[in-house]
Design an enzyme around this catalytic site. Structure first.
Site, mmCIF file in Angstrom:
data_model
loop_
_atom_site.group_PDB
_atom_site.id
_atom_site.type_symbol
_atom_site.label_atom_id
_atom_site.label_comp_id
_atom_site.label_asym_id
_atom_site.label_seq_id
_atom_site.Cartn_x
_atom_site.Cartn_y
_atom_site.Cartn_z
ATOM 1 N N LYS A 42 -8.302 3.647 -4.765
ATOM 2 C CA LYS A 42 -9.439 2.809 -5.009
ATOM 3 C C LYS A 42 -9.636 1.759 -3.917
ATOM 4 C CE LYS A 42 -8.388 2.904 -9.951
ATOM 5 N NZ LYS A 42 -7.941 2.030 -11.074
ATOM 6 N N GLY A 43 -8.554 1.482 -3.185
ATOM 7 C CA GLY A 43 -8.516 0.297 -2.323
ATOM 8 C C GLY A 43 -9.601 0.194 -1.276
ATOM 9 N N GLU A 98 -9.557 3.897 4.948
ATOM 10 C CA GLU A 98 -8.412 3.463 4.141
ATOM 11 C C GLU A 98 -8.339 1.937 4.144
ATOM 12 O OE1 GLU A 98 -6.370 3.640 1.864
ATOM 13 O OE2 GLU A 98 -4.614 4.807 2.406
ATOM 14 N N ASP A 99 -7.763 1.372 3.076
ATOM 15 C CA ASP A 99 -7.690 -0.087 3.002
ATOM 16 C C ASP A 99 -6.640 -0.659 3.948
ATOM 17 O OD1 ASP A 99 -5.534 0.970 1.553
ATOM 18 O OD2 ASP A 99 -5.929 -0.143 -0.284
ATOM 19 N N ASP A 102 0.572 0.540 5.887
ATOM 20 C CA ASP A 102 1.783 -0.271 5.737
ATOM 21 C C ASP A 102 2.928 0.512 6.387
ATOM 22 O OD1 ASP A 102 3.515 -2.216 4.653
ATOM 23 O OD2 ASP A 102 3.589 -1.291 2.695
ATOM 24 N N LYS A 130 -0.164 -3.345 8.914
ATOM 25 C CA LYS A 130 1.054 -4.181 9.004
ATOM 26 C C LYS A 130 2.013 -3.461 9.945
ATOM 27 C CE LYS A 130 1.033 -5.571 4.127
ATOM 28 N NZ LYS A 130 1.780 -5.368 2.869
ATOM 29 N N PHE A 151 2.238 -9.414 1.241
ATOM 30 C CA PHE A 151 1.462 -8.611 0.295
ATOM 31 C C PHE A 151 0.099 -9.278 0.091
ATOM 32 C CE2 PHE A 151 0.045 -6.642 -3.581
ATOM 33 C CZ PHE A 151 0.386 -5.325 -3.347
ATOM 34 N N VAL A 152 -0.955 -8.521 0.355
ATOM 35 C CA VAL A 152 -2.304 -9.097 0.313
ATOM 36 C C VAL A 152 -3.160 -8.432 -0.757
ATOM 37 C CG1 VAL A 152 -2.334 -9.893 2.713
ATOM 38 C CG2 VAL A 152 -3.056 -7.552 2.196
ATOM 39 N N ASP A 158 -5.486 -4.459 -4.483
ATOM 40 C CA ASP A 158 -5.096 -5.012 -5.780
ATOM 41 C C ASP A 158 -3.632 -5.394 -5.856
ATOM 42 O OD1 ASP A 158 -4.031 -2.287 -5.824
ATOM 43 O OD2 ASP A 158 -3.701 -2.625 -7.968
ATOM 44 N N ARG A 164 -9.200 -6.964 -6.897
ATOM 45 C CA ARG A 164 -9.944 -6.083 -5.980
ATOM 46 C C ARG A 164 -11.311 -6.670 -5.628
ATOM 47 N NH1 ARG A 164 -7.328 -1.079 -5.651
ATOM 48 N NH2 ARG A 164 -6.349 -0.322 -7.540
HETATM 49 P P1 IMP Z 1 1.993 3.043 3.028
HETATM 50 O O1 IMP Z 1 2.166 4.458 2.582
HETATM 51 O O2 IMP Z 1 3.297 2.294 2.983
HETATM 52 O O3 IMP Z 1 1.330 2.900 4.399
HETATM 53 O O4 IMP Z 1 1.125 2.299 1.954
HETATM 54 C C1 IMP Z 1 -0.210 2.423 1.876
HETATM 55 C C2 IMP Z 1 -0.694 2.002 0.505
HETATM 56 O O5 IMP Z 1 0.132 0.985 -0.103
HETATM 57 C C3 IMP Z 1 -2.065 1.374 0.677
HETATM 58 O O6 IMP Z 1 -3.092 2.341 0.623
HETATM 59 C C4 IMP Z 1 -2.107 0.406 -0.481
HETATM 60 O O7 IMP Z 1 -2.551 1.067 -1.640
HETATM 61 C C5 IMP Z 1 -0.670 -0.014 -0.694
HETATM 62 N N1 IMP Z 1 -0.375 -1.301 -0.037
HETATM 63 C C6 IMP Z 1 0.422 -1.514 1.024
HETATM 64 N N2 IMP Z 1 0.463 -2.805 1.345
HETATM 65 C C7 IMP Z 1 -0.344 -3.442 0.460
HETATM 66 C C8 IMP Z 1 -0.733 -4.822 0.284
HETATM 67 O O8 IMP Z 1 -0.331 -5.749 1.010
HETATM 68 N N3 IMP Z 1 -1.585 -5.061 -0.743
HETATM 69 C C9 IMP Z 1 -2.063 -4.085 -1.571
HETATM 70 N N4 IMP Z 1 -1.731 -2.798 -1.439
HETATM 71 C C10 IMP Z 1 -0.878 -2.479 -0.420
#
Ligand code: IMP
Length: 174
Positions: A42-43, A98-99, A102, A130, A151-152, A158, A164
């Site tokens: 949803k992000g 994508e939002d 990470d 990040k 964490f944002v 969310d 959101r």
């Molecule tokens: P990754 O697989 O570790 O890159 O994580 C990606 C997903 O983790 C994103 O699409 C978000 O849904 C969630 N996520 C990672 N960091 C944050 C944050 O700071 N706030 C909210 N959601 C996050």
């Protein structure tokens, strides 16, 4: 039970809007034959809707939902497709919207499954990145803002399905 956290604005709504407008210009320049946006729910829903409104008429869009298993603030990299695309992407110029990237695990998984469907080009736009958290070197052509390991929430992102709807990006528990 409602839990309230202290929140600090990290990126203002105006700064987000300016950056989204400039990202749209870059995307338009690189996609002269139009672009098919794939919004990762949803992000990314607010980012997608703002971005799409700055792109020209030959833009189409579709939605995908994935879940990363893990705790609410840490991604485990195990990804499940909850909602797949409504139409094929073979031969199309596709942009994943994508939002946040990470660790990079979710995005790598998504890129792999979409690349296997033979789009003409597959590129990725993330509002936030990040870099210090990266576990896998994933290619992201368009990054809105690089941020520290915090964490944002807000602008689609969310914490336990809350926040959101904020027009800015905030750091919780800071
Ligand atoms: P990754 O697989 O570790 O890159 O994580 C990606 C997903 O983790 C994103 O699409 C978000 O849904 C969630 N996520 C990672 N960091 C944050 C944050 O700071 N706030 C909210 N959601 C996050």
């Amino acid at each position: 039970m409602l839990v309230y956290f202290a929140m600090n604005v990290l990126i203002s709504a105006d700064d987000i809007q300016d950056r989204v407008r400039s990202l749209a210009k870059e995307i338009e320049r690189d996609h002269t034959e139009g672009v098919h946006l794939v919004c990762v729910l949803k992000g990314a829903f607010i980012f997608l809707s703002d971005l799409a409104r700055h792109l020209p008429g030959n833009t189409t869009l579709d939605f995908m939902a994935v879940s990363s298993y893990g705790t609410s603030t840490k991604s485990s990299g195990q990804v499940q497709v909850l909602k797949d695309l409504g139409s094929p992407i073979e031969g199309r110029d596709v942009l994943i919207v994508e939002d946040i990237v990470d660790t990079g695990l979710t995005l790598t998984y998504l890129q792999d499954i979409l690349r296997a469907r033979s789009p003409r080009h597959l590129r990725t736009a993330c509002l936030l990145s990040k870099p210090s958290r990266r576990k896998i070197d994933v290619k992201v052509e368009y990054v809105g803002f690089s941020i520290e390991d915090k964490f944002v929430v807000g602008y689609g992102l969310d914490y336990a399905e809350q926040y959101r709807n904020l027009p800015h990006i905030a750091v919780i528990g800071d």
